[in-house]
Design a protein around this motif. Structure first.
Motif, short mmCIF file in Angstrom:
data_model
loop_
_atom_site.label_atom_id
_atom_site.label_comp_id
_atom_site.label_asym_id
_atom_site.label_seq_id
_atom_site.Cartn_x
_atom_site.Cartn_y
_atom_site.Cartn_z
N GLN A 125 0.83 -1.21 0.00
CA GLN A 125 0.00 0.00 0.00
C GLN A 125 0.86 1.26 0.00
OE1 GLN A 125 -3.75 -0.53 2.64
NE2 GLN A 125 -2.31 -2.08 3.37
N GLN A 126 1.90 1.26 0.82
CA GLN A 126 2.77 2.43 0.88
C GLN A 126 3.50 2.65 -0.45
OE1 GLN A 126 5.23 1.42 4.27
NE2 GLN A 126 3.83 2.40 5.73
N GLY A 127 3.78 1.57 -1.17
CA GLY A 127 4.46 1.68 -2.45
C GLY A 127 3.54 2.02 -3.61
N GLY A 128 2.24 2.11 -3.34
CA GLY A 128 1.29 2.48 -4.38
C GLY A 128 0.90 1.34 -5.30
N PHE A 129 1.19 0.11 -4.92
CA PHE A 129 0.84 -1.03 -5.76
C PHE A 129 -0.63 -1.42 -5.59
CE2 PHE A 129 5.39 -1.51 -4.77
CZ PHE A 129 5.90 -1.43 -6.05
N VAL A 130 -1.19 -1.13 -4.43
CA VAL A 130 -2.58 -1.48 -4.15
C VAL A 130 -3.16 -0.48 -3.16
CG1 VAL A 130 -2.02 -3.03 -2.22
CG2 VAL A 130 -4.13 -3.38 -3.51
N GLU A 131 -4.45 -0.25 -3.29
CA GLU A 131 -5.19 0.55 -2.32
C GLU A 131 -6.27 -0.34 -1.72
OE1 GLU A 131 -7.77 4.73 -2.00
OE2 GLU A 131 -7.27 3.89 -3.97
N VAL A 132 -6.22 -0.52 -0.42
CA VAL A 132 -7.23 -1.33 0.27
C VAL A 132 -8.09 -0.39 1.11
CG1 VAL A 132 -7.66 -3.20 1.90
CG2 VAL A 132 -5.69 -3.32 0.36
N VAL A 133 -9.39 -0.40 0.85
CA VAL A 133 -10.32 0.47 1.56
C VAL A 133 -11.37 -0.40 2.24
CG1 VAL A 133 -11.88 2.44 1.42
CG2 VAL A 133 -9.97 2.25 -0.20
N VAL A 134 -11.46 -0.28 3.56
CA VAL A 134 -12.44 -1.05 4.33
C VAL A 134 -13.64 -0.16 4.65
CG1 VAL A 134 -12.84 -2.39 6.43
CG2 VAL A 134 -10.59 -2.47 5.30
N HIS A 135 -14.83 -0.64 4.33
CA HIS A 135 -16.05 0.14 4.52
C HIS A 135 -16.91 -0.49 5.61
CE1 HIS A 135 -15.35 2.30 0.68
NE2 HIS A 135 -14.82 1.14 0.31
N ASP A 136 -17.39 0.34 6.51
CA ASP A 136 -18.29 -0.10 7.58
C ASP A 136 -19.72 -0.06 7.05
OD1 ASP A 136 -19.76 -0.59 9.84
OD2 ASP A 136 -18.65 0.81 11.11
N LEU A 137 -20.33 -1.21 6.89
CA LEU A 137 -21.69 -1.26 6.36
C LEU A 137 -22.70 -0.54 7.25
CD1 LEU A 137 -21.79 -4.93 5.00
CD2 LEU A 137 -21.93 -2.83 3.65
N ARG A 138 -22.36 -0.38 8.52
CA ARG A 138 -23.27 0.33 9.41
C ARG A 138 -23.40 1.81 9.01
NH1 ARG A 138 -24.47 -3.12 13.49
NH2 ARG A 138 -22.97 -4.81 13.85
N ASP A 139 -22.40 2.33 8.31
CA ASP A 139 -22.48 3.71 7.83
C ASP A 139 -23.54 3.87 6.75
OD1 ASP A 139 -20.42 4.39 9.53
OD2 ASP A 139 -18.86 4.22 7.99
N TYR A 140 -24.00 2.76 6.20
CA TYR A 140 -24.99 2.80 5.12
C TYR A 140 -26.37 2.35 5.60
CZ TYR A 140 -20.97 3.50 2.15
OH TYR A 140 -19.82 4.02 1.59
N SER A 141 -26.50 2.18 6.90
CA SER A 141 -27.80 1.81 7.48
C SER A 141 -28.60 3.07 7.80
CB SER A 141 -27.58 1.00 8.77
OG SER A 141 -28.81 0.77 9.41
N LEU A 142 -29.90 3.02 7.52
CA LEU A 142 -30.79 4.14 7.86
C LEU A 142 -31.45 3.95 9.22
CD1 LEU A 142 -32.50 4.80 4.40
CD2 LEU A 142 -30.41 5.81 5.35
#
Length: 224
Positions: free
Chosen positions: A26-43
């Motif tokens: 990730q630091q070398g720019g070979f990959v970007e890993v993004v973790v998303h909290d599904l609770r942020d998309y709950s109404l």
């Protein structure tokens, strides 16, 4: 490459991607890993992402709505090669699958939890279902980490020696041969002479024979 991981327990993945090869990738720019909290998309005011199963039965089911909102928000910004759901009834994850996925540009990995996701998530969004083995875990976070690790280490430039990944177990349907390092002799247990000979062709022949022998003993199914 970009990998988006969708989970209701994002903190479980913090440490895994913050060390060693995955951190350097990730630091070398070979990959970007993004973790998303599904609770942020709950109404729901309590940020719930699960509900009782229609028809009764034990266990809760992850609702379609938060998952759909998250996936659609991501798709609004980029096109995804695969939307992967990790599930015990998916296809078994193998090295050849990791090889194919390492050629992708953007991936989504959806982590199940509880009794799994609403079946309509699989019907409407998921393009690939993967299992990491014939057993059941509490959630999909560990399988998502395993799949990501197997993919990321194959990306050009991630490993210091790019040929290393090509000689791993399963790349040629063989297990890797034995390996040794210093000291050459430990309490009377010596490294095979051939590995100290400097004769590259004979060393490669020895390694192939040992890989074949180990595969025949431990995983004869691979030889078919």
């Amino acid at each position: 490459m970009r990998i988006d991981i969708l989970t209701c327990l994002p903190r479980l993945l913090d440490s895994f991607f913050a060390h060693s090869i995955l951190q350097r990738a990730q630091q070398g720019g070979f990959v970007e890993v993004v973790v998303h909290d599904l609770r942020d998309y709950s109404l729901d005011k309590h940020r719930r992402v699960d509900d009782y199963a229609f028809g009764g039965g034990a266990g809760m089911v992850m609702s379609i709505e938060p998952i759909a909102r998250c996936i659609r928000a991501l798709q609004a910004d980029r096109t995804y090669d695969e939307i992967i759901y990790v599930t015990p009834d998916g296809e078994r994850f193998e090295q050849r699958t990791a090889n194919r996925l390492s050629l992708a540009q953007n991936l989504i990995i959806l982590c199940g939890h509880y009794k799994g996701v609403d079946e309509r998530v699989r019907e409407l969004f998921v393009t690939k279902e993967i299992s990491v083995g014939d057993y059941v875990l509490s959630g999909g976070e560990l399988p998502a980490a395993i799949i990501s690790d197997a993919i990321i280490r194959l990306l050009p430039g991630v490993l210091n020696d790019e040929t290393s990944a090509l000689t791993d177990s399963f790349q040629d349907d063989l297990l890797a041969p034995p390996v040794y390092t210093r000291p050459a002799d430990y309490e009377g247990h010596a490294v095979p002479d051939i590995l100290l000979s400097g004769h590259e062709a004979k060393i490669n022949e020895w390694r192939f024979e040992k890989a074949l022998e180990r595969t025949r003993q431990r995983r004869p199914d691979l030889l078919s």
